[in-house]
Design a protein around this motif. Structure first.
Motif, mmCIF file in Angstrom:
data_model
loop_
_atom_site.group_PDB
_atom_site.id
_atom_site.type_symbol
_atom_site.label_atom_id
_atom_site.label_comp_id
_atom_site.label_asym_id
_atom_site.label_seq_id
_atom_site.Cartn_x
_atom_site.Cartn_y
_atom_site.Cartn_z
ATOM 1 N N HIS A 202 0.713 -1.176 -0.054
ATOM 2 C CA HIS A 202 -0.176 -0.102 0.324
ATOM 3 C C HIS A 202 0.798 1.244 0.080
ATOM 4 N N GLY A 203 1.801 1.387 0.828
ATOM 5 C CA GLY A 203 2.750 1.731 0.792
ATOM 6 C C GLY A 203 3.503 2.585 -0.265
ATOM 7 N N PHE A 204 3.666 1.846 -1.336
ATOM 8 C CA PHE A 204 4.304 2.101 -2.194
ATOM 9 C C PHE A 204 3.200 2.609 -3.769
ATOM 10 N N ALA A 205 1.303 1.946 -3.431
ATOM 11 C CA ALA A 205 0.811 2.533 -4.018
ATOM 12 C C ALA A 205 0.686 4.131 -3.924
ATOM 13 N N LYS A 206 1.023 4.180 -2.113
ATOM 14 C CA LYS A 206 0.129 5.570 -2.390
ATOM 15 C C LYS A 206 1.600 6.608 -2.940
ATOM 16 N N LEU A 207 2.655 6.384 -2.513
ATOM 17 C CA LEU A 207 3.418 7.163 -3.188
ATOM 18 C C LEU A 207 3.505 7.033 -5.104
#
Length: 334
Positions: A202-207
């Motif tokens: 999810h963190g990479f998707a947020k970025l």
């Protein structure tokens, strides 16, 4: 409950070995688009989240103050091979902050690539901290500390401002507090915090989507991801699998390996992030699964490109006489 078998290794017509694991493919809004295994189980991300850890290098203004190039930003996110070019560029990064290799607290090791290590020995040289695969990340940490006027000594410590800033970024991106009882020490001596696998996806998707984070943080993350995609050699090394994956679709795929069978990445055009972990820590399995997850993400958007990644998810095994004896193959559901 055991994770499913996601990668098999065959010999002849039989499965000789197999690897269990888990993966999560997510969008910026937190929807799980594809997964297998226990994606809620906390894992140590190891080197896969160096982009997260480098975000303060951008946000504090240190990267701009020291005029770090995109190639140097890629090095700040790298697990490099310790090749001559890597060593030279990390030294140049440190010099911009008025430092040299003696400031690094990552320790030294022989380059992981056997050919690179042999070449170093052939020249009668021994490795320094500059050859450490994490030296670029540490150079970024030091640039930030110098720019902020902080004591650079002990910058690897859990309570140093450099690590506190990195921890705060990771917490926002994974969506939970990182606790002392889930903290270990990484190979390069900085703290590493465990969190659920889907949190890293999810963190990479947020970025890459901009969902759930400030425009400034999204811009910082994208500048690092874009730098890595533009300079995959600086971020990895000659013939490394990260370089191979990003070379298949330049500017469309970001992929970052870590030891112990972890792999993370993003597909910026689609706003997606992924994370995976092979239970037994096998790199051969994490690489194959990473290619398969990327293929899954692309299947509905670009079938031809997905097929190229599917090809990377299946590797023929040959013996010393170049006779084909089996293969490594991904077995996750289509």
């Amino acid at each position: 409950m055991a994770n499913p078998v996601l990668v098999e290794v065959t010999r002849g017509e039989m499965v000789e070995s197999f690897h269990r694991g888990a993966f999560a493919l997510m969008d910026g809004e937190g929807r799980l688009l594809a997964s297998a295994g226990d994606v809620d189980r906390p894992v140590f991300p190891r080197s896969t989240i160096k982009v997260f850890q480098a975000i303060p290098l951008i946000e504090t203004g240190a990267a701009a103050a020291f005029q770090l190039s995109p190639a140097e930003l890629a090095l700040a996110c790298a697990s490099h091979s310790g090749e001559t070019g890597h060593v030279r560029q990390v030294a140049a990064m440190l010099a911009k902050a008025g430092l040299d290799a003696s400031a690094l607290e990552c320790g030294c090791h022989w380059p992981f690539d056997a050919a690179v290590a042999r070449d170093l020995a052939r020249r009668g040289e021994t490795p320094t901290a500059l050859h450490n695969n994490c030296s670029g990340k540490h150079a970024g940490f030091l640039c930030t500390a110098v720019h902020r006027g902080e004591d650079r000594r002990g910058y690897v410590g859990r309570d140093h401002p450099v690590q506190l800033r990195a921890k705060a970024v990771i917490e926002e991106l994974v969506g939970q507090a990182l606790t002392v009882d889930a903290c270990g020490i990484d190979g390069c001596s900085i703290p590493t915090f465990a969190a659920p696998l889907k949190g890293f996806a999810h963190g990479f998707a947020k970025l890459v989507s901009g969902h759930g984070i400030s425009p400034q943080r999204a811009a910082a993350g994208r500048s690092l991801i874009d730098a890595c995609m533009a300079h995959p050699w600086e971020m990895s090394g000659t013939g490394r699998f990260c370089e191979t994956l990003m070379g298949v679709a330049p500017g469309r795929v970001f992929a970052k390996t870590g030891v112990e069978g972890v792999f993370c990445g993003a597909l910026p055009d689609l706003g997606l992030g992924f994370a995976l972990k092979i239970d037994d820590g096998a790199t051969r399995a994490s690489e194959a699964l990473a290619a398969a997850v990327i293929a899954t993400a692309l299947r509905d958007e670009d079938a031809a490109l997905a097929g190229r990644f599917e090809g990377l998810a299946r590797r023929t095994l040959s013996n010393w006489e170049k006779v084909e004896v089996g293969e490594i193959r991904v077995t996750m559901p289509a």
